[in-house]
Structures are given as C-alpha cells and as structure tokens.
Design a protein around this motif. Structure first.
Motif, mmCIF file in Angstrom:
data_model
loop_
_atom_site.group_PDB
_atom_site.id
_atom_site.type_symbol
_atom_site.label_atom_id
_atom_site.label_comp_id
_atom_site.label_asym_id
_atom_site.label_seq_id
_atom_site.Cartn_x
_atom_site.Cartn_y
_atom_site.Cartn_z
ATOM 1 N N ASP A 350 1.052 -1.321 0.207
ATOM 2 C CA ASP A 350 0.014 -0.102 0.470
ATOM 3 C C ASP A 350 0.747 1.002 -0.077
ATOM 4 O O ASP A 350 0.421 2.586 -0.339
ATOM 5 N N THR A 351 1.618 1.528 0.570
ATOM 6 C CA THR A 351 3.015 2.054 0.526
ATOM 7 C C THR A 351 3.722 2.438 -0.484
ATOM 8 O O THR A 351 4.619 3.278 -0.331
ATOM 9 N N ILE A 352 3.670 1.906 -1.608
ATOM 10 C CA ILE A 352 4.467 1.886 -2.872
ATOM 11 C C ILE A 352 3.818 1.941 -3.863
ATOM 12 O O ILE A 352 3.621 2.824 -4.464
ATOM 13 N N TYR A 353 2.524 1.575 -4.516
ATOM 14 C CA TYR A 353 2.018 1.292 -5.736
ATOM 15 C C TYR A 353 1.330 2.518 -4.902
ATOM 16 O O TYR A 353 0.774 2.897 -4.563
ATOM 17 N N GLY A 354 1.032 2.661 -6.810
ATOM 18 C CA GLY A 354 0.164 4.314 -7.044
ATOM 19 C C GLY A 354 1.102 5.544 -6.312
ATOM 20 O O GLY A 354 0.643 7.194 -6.213
ATOM 21 N N GLY A 355 2.227 5.614 -6.404
ATOM 22 C CA GLY A 355 3.317 6.307 -6.021
ATOM 23 C C GLY A 355 3.481 6.281 -4.004
ATOM 24 O O GLY A 355 2.489 6.309 -3.788
ATOM 25 N N SER A 356 4.881 5.753 -3.933
ATOM 26 C CA SER A 356 5.005 5.476 -2.874
ATOM 27 C C SER A 356 5.368 6.686 -2.105
ATOM 28 O O SER A 356 4.961 7.819 -2.388
ATOM 29 N N ASP A 357 5.582 6.287 -0.705
ATOM 30 C CA ASP A 357 5.495 7.126 -0.074
ATOM 31 C C ASP A 357 6.477 8.215 -0.370
ATOM 32 O O ASP A 357 6.341 9.825 0.429
ATOM 33 N N GLU A 358 7.798 7.923 -0.025
ATOM 34 C CA GLU A 358 8.526 8.825 -0.525
ATOM 35 C C GLU A 358 8.373 10.439 -1.706
ATOM 36 O O GLU A 358 8.492 11.066 -1.248
ATOM 37 N N ILE A 359 7.758 9.325 -2.741
ATOM 38 C CA ILE A 359 7.157 10.895 -3.505
ATOM 39 C C ILE A 359 6.348 11.190 -3.176
ATOM 40 O O ILE A 359 6.201 12.709 -3.404
ATOM 41 N N ARG A 361 5.584 12.689 -0.717
ATOM 42 C CA ARG A 361 6.457 13.228 0.943
ATOM 43 C C ARG A 361 7.485 14.439 -0.030
ATOM 44 O O ARG A 361 7.017 15.695 0.076
ATOM 45 N N ASN A 362 7.951 14.006 -1.006
ATOM 46 C CA ASN A 362 8.213 15.037 -1.944
ATOM 47 C C ASN A 362 7.507 16.217 -2.764
ATOM 48 O O ASN A 362 7.629 17.112 -2.848
ATOM 49 N N ILE A 363 6.053 15.636 -3.570
ATOM 50 C CA ILE A 363 5.185 16.501 -3.328
ATOM 51 C C ILE A 363 4.864 16.912 -3.003
ATOM 52 O O ILE A 363 4.467 18.651 -3.015
ATOM 53 N N ILE A 364 4.142 17.326 -1.826
ATOM 54 C CA ILE A 364 4.416 17.979 -0.904
ATOM 55 C C ILE A 364 5.145 18.665 -0.282
ATOM 56 O O ILE A 364 5.258 20.396 -0.211
ATOM 57 N N ALA A 365 6.916 18.469 0.085
ATOM 58 C CA ALA A 365 7.364 19.011 0.368
ATOM 59 C C ALA A 365 8.014 20.395 -0.718
ATOM 60 O O ALA A 365 7.709 21.540 -0.039
#
Length: 376
Positions: A350-359, A361-365
C-alpha cells in the motif's frame, strides 16, 4: 465544518440503496455486472447532465453512491478505470470525437480499460519512462514494456504514456495514447503472481502495437498524465474507506472472540486505527472537489497507505501464531489464505503502489511547502 449530507443527498442515498437491493450481484461475472450497472444508469453519474445515458449526481451524491455500493458488498469494479480516470481525462483534454467514440461503450459497461504508466525502471519516477511511440502514417507504433498493470488481461483498451520525441528528456516529449489491446502478436500480457498467491497485476509488452489516437496533442502527455493522476484520489477514496471500516470491524470482532483485546497493546492499536479512520474520512470530505494541485491527494495517499499497512499488521497480531499457518498446513502445495492473511500480505504494497510514500512526501515538500527540489 458541517460534514452532514443534505436532504437531497439522503433521497439519492435511498434510491441507490433500493436499486442495489433490487439488483444484487449474483456472481454473473465482471462484464455482465458492468452491463447491469450501465443499464441502471449508474456508470458515469459524475460526467455531466445525462451524458451518454447516465444518471446525474452532484459530487456529494457520487460519494453517497460509492458508499452505498461498498456497503452493499458489491464486487470490485472492472470498469472504474474507464469511468473514473479515462472519461474525465477525455472531457478535460480530448476532442468531442474521442469522447463520442469511446465513452458510450464505457457508460454501457461494454468497454474495460487499463492504465499503461509504470515501467520496470520507471515506477514512481514516471518521467523516466522508455516506452516509445513512433509515427506510422496516420497512427503510431508503440514499443516497450509496462508493469503493475491492473485489469490488463481483461481490458479492451489501454491508455499508454509513451515517448514520441526520442530526443527529449524526462517529462518532455511524452504523449498520451489510446491503444486497442486486441492486437495478437503485438501485445503480450503476463500475470505477476504475488506473495498473496493472487495475480491482480500484469506485465504488458508492446511490439509495434498500433495506437490510433493521442489525447491532448503530441508532446503534451505529461500534462494529461498529471491531470489523470489527481483523479485517483477523489470520490473513490471515501468508498475505499467503507471497505477499510468493514475490515477493521472484522479484526475487532475476532479480537473480542479470541480475547486478544484484553492485551492493552492490541486494544490501544484498535482504538488508534478507529480514530485515524474517522480522521481520514473528515479529511477526505474537507478536500473533496479540490483541484488536485494543493497536495491533498498526496496527503490522502500517505494517510490511507500507512493506515492499511498497520491494519494488516494488527490483524496478524490479533490472530497470534495462527496467522502464520494456512487452513490446510498438511498440504503445503495448497496455497490457501484466509481474508486476514491476504489483508496482511497485500497491504505491504500500500505504501508503494500508486506513488510511493517517498514520492508523496516529495510532492508535498516541493509543491505545497515550497522546499527546494532534490538534486537530480
């Protein structure tokens, strides 16, 4: 903020609930169920005033329908990619001819679509895709590989993000193409077997596959693709939470039956998940209808991805040692799992598909907080 539904919304809810009770799913098959929904006018209710024979619904009423659909225990939709991703994209970026060509079949439940975005070396980093499309007369020929493609084995069409300008780099020179899947010898679909024993995802290989349509014009694929990705976090998020609530209740019920809730750590975990699920719902309602460029979609993905993983872990904790044993341990060749075991295994992704958590967080930042971009 008032999160209550209005009188018209509750009237719509009663209509939706009555139709679902009168038309229960009886295992007739995914395509026939889509056609049943189409005959009822329930596909494309958010497209506009009676577009292609669909009912009309406000944004809030679309939430009501999604919630009632989930509560009725109706099956996962095979037509949701065409209805909720392709159709809004065609309305925003496609021509009227493209809308009239493809959307009536989606509204009838006759056309299944899949999404060709991720590649083996370009998953969350979508700008790094290598699949190429070269002009061939009035069409394009697509060559390359996509991965993690849901519904590819059943789909009639695929919208594919491909590079039409070989000299361009990153998000430049990409185009959004519509590709028929019925091209023997030019398109191969290989299911990906997961550790849960199922194969929802697929690899798709294109070998000069024909694409007759480009949406939004050649070279504008990145803009179209980003517009589409914002749609993935819309109304469906609230319906998804109904499914999450059902899973949480199942875990709580099991915890009460087994006495696992007497463990203060287990009990505290269940209470926390219950509270977080309520918070996610309020957040989704608060941001409903947003343009998708304010970081809300990424926040929602971070919230539910981590929440669902923790639910899977807690489900195993409630089960205890039996969570590691299948229903037939004396048959190691019989790979069978119960619902909670599948929940644990599948939720690891769940924390990988559809855009990983890292991605996310980068978008939000970068897009919301205005922080410097990562060096590339």
């Amino acid at each position: 903020m008032d999160f209550r539904f209005g009188e018209d919304d509750e009237t719509f809810r009663r209509t939706a609930r009555a139709w679902l009770e009168e038309h229960p799913y009886r295992g007739s098959g995914a395509r026939e169920w889509e056609r049943e929904l189409g005959r009822g006018g329930w596909i494309g209710i958010g497209w506009g005033t009676g577009a292609y024979g669909s009912r009309t619904a406000t944004l809030v009423q679309q939430v009501v329908w999604a919630e009632e659909y989930a509560r009725a225990g109706a099956p996962a939709r095979t037509g949701h990619i065409g209805e909720n991703l392709l159709a809004p994209t065609l309305f925003a970026h496609g021509s009227r001819a493209q809308q009239d060509r493809y959307l009536p079949a989606v509204a009838r439940g006759d056309a299944i679509w899949c999404q060709g975005y991720s590649e083996p070396d370009a998953g969350s980093d979508l700008a790094g895709i290598r699949t190429a499309a070269r002009r061939h007369g009035d069409t394009y020929r697509v060559t390359g590989q996509k991965i993690w493609t849901s519904l590819a084995r059943d789909a009639d069409h695929c919208f594919v993000l491909a590079r039409t300008d070989p000299a361009a780099r990153r998000h430049h020179g990409l185009s959004f193409l519509l590709v028929p899947m019925d091209q023997p010898g030019r398109i191969e679909v290989r299911p990906i077997r997961q550790m849960s024993g199922t194969a929802e995802f697929n690899e798709v290989f294109f070998d000069g596959a024909r694409a007759a349509e480009i949406v939004g014009g050649e070279g504008n694929g990145w803009r179209v693709a980003m517009s589409l990705l914002a749609l993935e976090r819309g109304v469906s998020t609230l319906a998804q939470q109904i499914g999450f609530e059902t899973e949480l209740r199942r875990v709580i019920r099991l915890g009460v039956e087994t006495g696992a809730v007497d463990d203060p750590v287990i009990r505290a975990g269940l209470v926390r998940l219950w509270a977080e699920l309520r918070t996610m719902r309020w957040n989704a309602l608060r941001t409903l209808g947003g343009a998708g460029d304010d970081g809300a979609p990424s926040v929602a993905k971070l919230l539910w991805g981590g929440w669902h993983r923790r639910l899977g872990e807690l489900a195993s904790g409630v089960r205890g040692a039996t969570a590691t044993v299948g229903p037939r341990p004396w048959r190691p060749d019989a790979y069978e799992l119960d619902d909670l075991q599948r929940l644990f295994l599948f939720s690891r992704a769940d924390t990988i598909y559809g855009g990983s958590d890292e991605i996310q967080r980068n978008i939000i930042a970068e897009r919301v907080l205005g922080l410097p971009k990562e060096p590339r």
